[in-house]
Design an enzyme around this catalytic site. Structure first.
Site, short mmCIF file in Angstrom:
data_model
loop_
_atom_site.label_atom_id
_atom_site.label_comp_id
_atom_site.label_asym_id
_atom_site.label_seq_id
_atom_site.Cartn_x
_atom_site.Cartn_y
_atom_site.Cartn_z
N SER A 174 18.06 -40.93 -84.74
CA SER A 174 18.42 -40.69 -83.34
C SER A 174 17.98 -39.27 -83.00
O SER A 174 16.99 -38.77 -83.57
CB SER A 174 19.92 -40.88 -83.14
OG SER A 174 20.27 -40.70 -81.79
N TYR A 204 14.98 -41.26 -72.78
CA TYR A 204 15.01 -40.99 -74.23
C TYR A 204 16.46 -40.95 -74.72
O TYR A 204 16.80 -41.57 -75.73
CB TYR A 204 14.31 -39.66 -74.50
CG TYR A 204 14.21 -39.24 -75.95
CD1 TYR A 204 13.36 -39.89 -76.83
CD2 TYR A 204 14.94 -38.15 -76.44
CE1 TYR A 204 13.24 -39.47 -78.16
CE2 TYR A 204 14.83 -37.73 -77.77
CZ TYR A 204 13.97 -38.39 -78.63
OH TYR A 204 13.86 -37.99 -79.94
N LYS A 208 18.16 -43.38 -77.56
CA LYS A 208 18.69 -42.84 -78.82
C LYS A 208 20.20 -43.06 -78.93
O LYS A 208 20.75 -43.12 -80.03
CB LYS A 208 18.33 -41.35 -78.95
CG LYS A 208 16.83 -41.10 -79.14
CD LYS A 208 16.31 -41.69 -80.44
CE LYS A 208 14.90 -41.25 -80.77
NZ LYS A 208 14.33 -41.87 -81.98
N1 LIG Z 1 10.76 -33.68 -83.58
C1 LIG Z 1 12.02 -33.45 -83.18
O1 LIG Z 1 12.38 -32.35 -82.75
C2 LIG Z 1 13.04 -34.55 -83.24
C3 LIG Z 1 14.37 -34.24 -82.88
C4 LIG Z 1 15.32 -35.26 -82.95
C5 LIG Z 1 14.95 -36.53 -83.35
N2 LIG Z 1 13.65 -36.80 -83.68
C6 LIG Z 1 13.33 -38.19 -84.07
O2 LIG Z 1 12.82 -38.17 -85.39
C7 LIG Z 1 11.89 -39.24 -85.55
C8 LIG Z 1 10.62 -38.71 -86.21
O3 LIG Z 1 10.02 -37.78 -85.32
P1 LIG Z 1 8.97 -36.67 -85.80
O4 LIG Z 1 9.50 -35.36 -85.37
O5 LIG Z 1 8.60 -36.87 -87.23
O6 LIG Z 1 7.74 -37.02 -84.83
P2 LIG Z 1 6.24 -37.48 -85.11
O7 LIG Z 1 5.62 -36.66 -86.18
O8 LIG Z 1 5.61 -37.52 -83.76
O9 LIG Z 1 6.42 -38.96 -85.67
C9 LIG Z 1 6.61 -40.06 -84.86
C10 LIG Z 1 6.14 -41.28 -85.63
O10 LIG Z 1 6.41 -42.44 -84.82
C11 LIG Z 1 5.26 -43.25 -84.83
N3 LIG Z 1 5.17 -44.10 -83.64
C12 LIG Z 1 5.23 -43.73 -82.35
N4 LIG Z 1 5.06 -44.80 -81.55
C13 LIG Z 1 4.89 -45.87 -82.36
C14 LIG Z 1 4.65 -47.25 -82.15
N5 LIG Z 1 4.53 -47.77 -80.91
N6 LIG Z 1 4.55 -48.07 -83.21
C15 LIG Z 1 4.64 -47.57 -84.47
N7 LIG Z 1 4.85 -46.27 -84.74
C16 LIG Z 1 4.96 -45.42 -83.70
C17 LIG Z 1 4.10 -42.26 -84.85
O11 LIG Z 1 2.92 -42.94 -85.24
P3 LIG Z 1 1.44 -42.41 -84.81
O12 LIG Z 1 1.06 -41.40 -85.84
O13 LIG Z 1 0.64 -43.66 -84.86
O14 LIG Z 1 1.57 -41.83 -83.43
C18 LIG Z 1 4.62 -41.26 -85.87
O15 LIG Z 1 4.35 -41.72 -87.17
C19 LIG Z 1 11.69 -39.85 -84.16
O16 LIG Z 1 12.44 -41.02 -84.04
C20 LIG Z 1 12.22 -38.79 -83.23
O17 LIG Z 1 12.69 -39.33 -82.02
C21 LIG Z 1 12.70 -35.83 -83.65
#
Ligand SMILES: NC(=O)c1ccc[n+]([C@@H]2O[C@H](COP(=O)([O-])OP(=O)(O)OC[C@H]3O[C@@H](n4cnc5c(N)ncnc54)[C@H](OP(=O)(O)O)[C@@H]3O)[C@@H](O)[C@H]2O)c1
Length: 336
Positions: A174, A204, A208
């Protein structure tokens, strides 16, 4: 309370073959979660929409794992086995792709110990998928719901067949952004208004929050499976933010802002993954005590918003989702 992931059990996949799926394991938080599962002997399926990006990550993960193993003592190297890494195709913006991924996985494995719903999207402008859901809602919540409920019988069977492995685990990523979902929570709200940089956060936050509801409902309905939610911390250089940083003219401004914010308040992807690693590997987490919990940075237990904790909303979220999926021909057995 900090922890050292090398204290979590290392498996020998030749005698204790445990399987994990992680969506979006090709980048960011997912990448570093896969790395630790692999180093701990798990057979990991990286579920993603791009075969080339996932295969490139598999190569990088193997290289990184080799580098980490080169620092092991001889004794550690002989008792710590690597697992294996595979690609599983899934595009979460297409429900049929989710069903196909489940079928493909079932043709390759007959058990599943860990499912991490990590993939997510953020900040995208309002658009509707081919399944007629708002894009952020489907990617962050509806598709993970479908994937999880389709894999649930296999997770349950795994728990019964391997009682010594502890409960199968489901982890949902989340975000602290879930706090942006306000009272009068209703998934039928589309927030299709301008400007996008305001209303995208409400969409969003709603998705979440629904994910937290989902884990709480699953924990209640499936007490033998350990279901948890994680906020990994703010990883400001994640691909998630590229919608803002690629905007013409203001993109550079956003990029600078995110860098400054990240410097003071952010964590790296590797640090963000630690909460997920704890939830997937820590043997001290138990279905009896920890089911439905929400964990923040470093895997510290935290309290989600009052909307996310509200079990009336959670039940409504569950029912709404089942109906919406049924209407589109995706039947979810409810056991009710
Ligand atoms: N970054 C933050 O600050 C943050 C904060 C709170 C929560 N989160 C949550 O943590 C999780 C991981 O985020 P992250 O920071 O590691 O971001 P990230 O590096 O952008 O990773 C997102 C991943 O989701 C995949 N994805 C997106 N759309 C998709 C689809 N339609 N089908 C299959 N895969 C898809 C992307 O694949 P592609 O490589 O193909 O695009 C990528 O592998 C997410 O759920 C995010 O909401 C992140």
């Amino acid at each position: 309370m900090s922890f050292d992931s090398s204290e979590f059990p290392f498996l020998n996949p030749a005698t204790d073959r445990r399987v994990a799926i992680i969506t979006g394991g090709n980048s960011g938080v997912g990448f570093y979660t896969v790395l630790q599962l692999y180093l701990h002997g798990y057979i990991v399926y990286i579920a993603g929409r791009s075969k080339s990006r996932c295969q490139k990550s598999i190569k990088e993960l193997k290289k990184k794992a080799m580098a980490i193993r080169s620092s092991y003592s001889a004794e550690q190297a002989s008792s710590r086995y690597r697992g294996d890494l595979h690609f599983l195709e899934v595009d979460l913006s297409v429900l049929n792709s989710v069903v196909r991924a489940v079928e493909t996985f079932k043709s390759m494995e007959d058990h599943l110990h860990i499912l991490v719903n990590n993939a997510g999207a953020m900040a995208l402008p309002y658009s509707v998928t081919c399944d007629n859901f708002e894009i952020l809602l489907q990617t962050n919540y509806i598709s993970p719901f479908l994937l999880t409920t389709k894999l649930l019988p296999m997770l349950e069977k795994t728990g019964d067949k391997f009682p010594k492995s502890g409960p199968p685990r489901i982890v949902y990523l989340s975000s602290v952004g879930h706090q942006l979902a306000f009272s009068y929570f209703k998934l039928s709200n589309t927030f299709n208004y301008r400007p996008n940089f305001v209303f995208t956060w409400l969409r969003y936050g709603m998705a979440k929050t629904a994910g937290i509801h989902f884990m709480k409902m699953l924990a209640l309905r499936n007490p033998k499976i350990l279901c948890m939610t994680v906020h990994p911390g703010l990883v400001m250089n994640a691909n998630l933010f590229t919608y803002f940083t690629r905007l013409p003219l203001v993109g550079l401004l956003f990029w600078c802002m995110f860098q400054i914010f990240g410097y003071f308040f952010g964590v790296t992807s590797e640090e963000g993954a630690r909460a997920v690693i704890k939830c997937t590997l820590d043997p001290q987490l138990r279905a009896e005590d920890d089911n439905g919990k929400y964990f923040g940075v470093e895997g510290k237990e935290a309290v989600p918003s009052s909307v996310a904790r509200n079990m009336d909303y959670a039940a409504r979220t569950w029912i709404w989702t089942i109906h919406q999926l049924n209407e589109r021909g995706f039947i979810i057995p409810t056991n009710d």
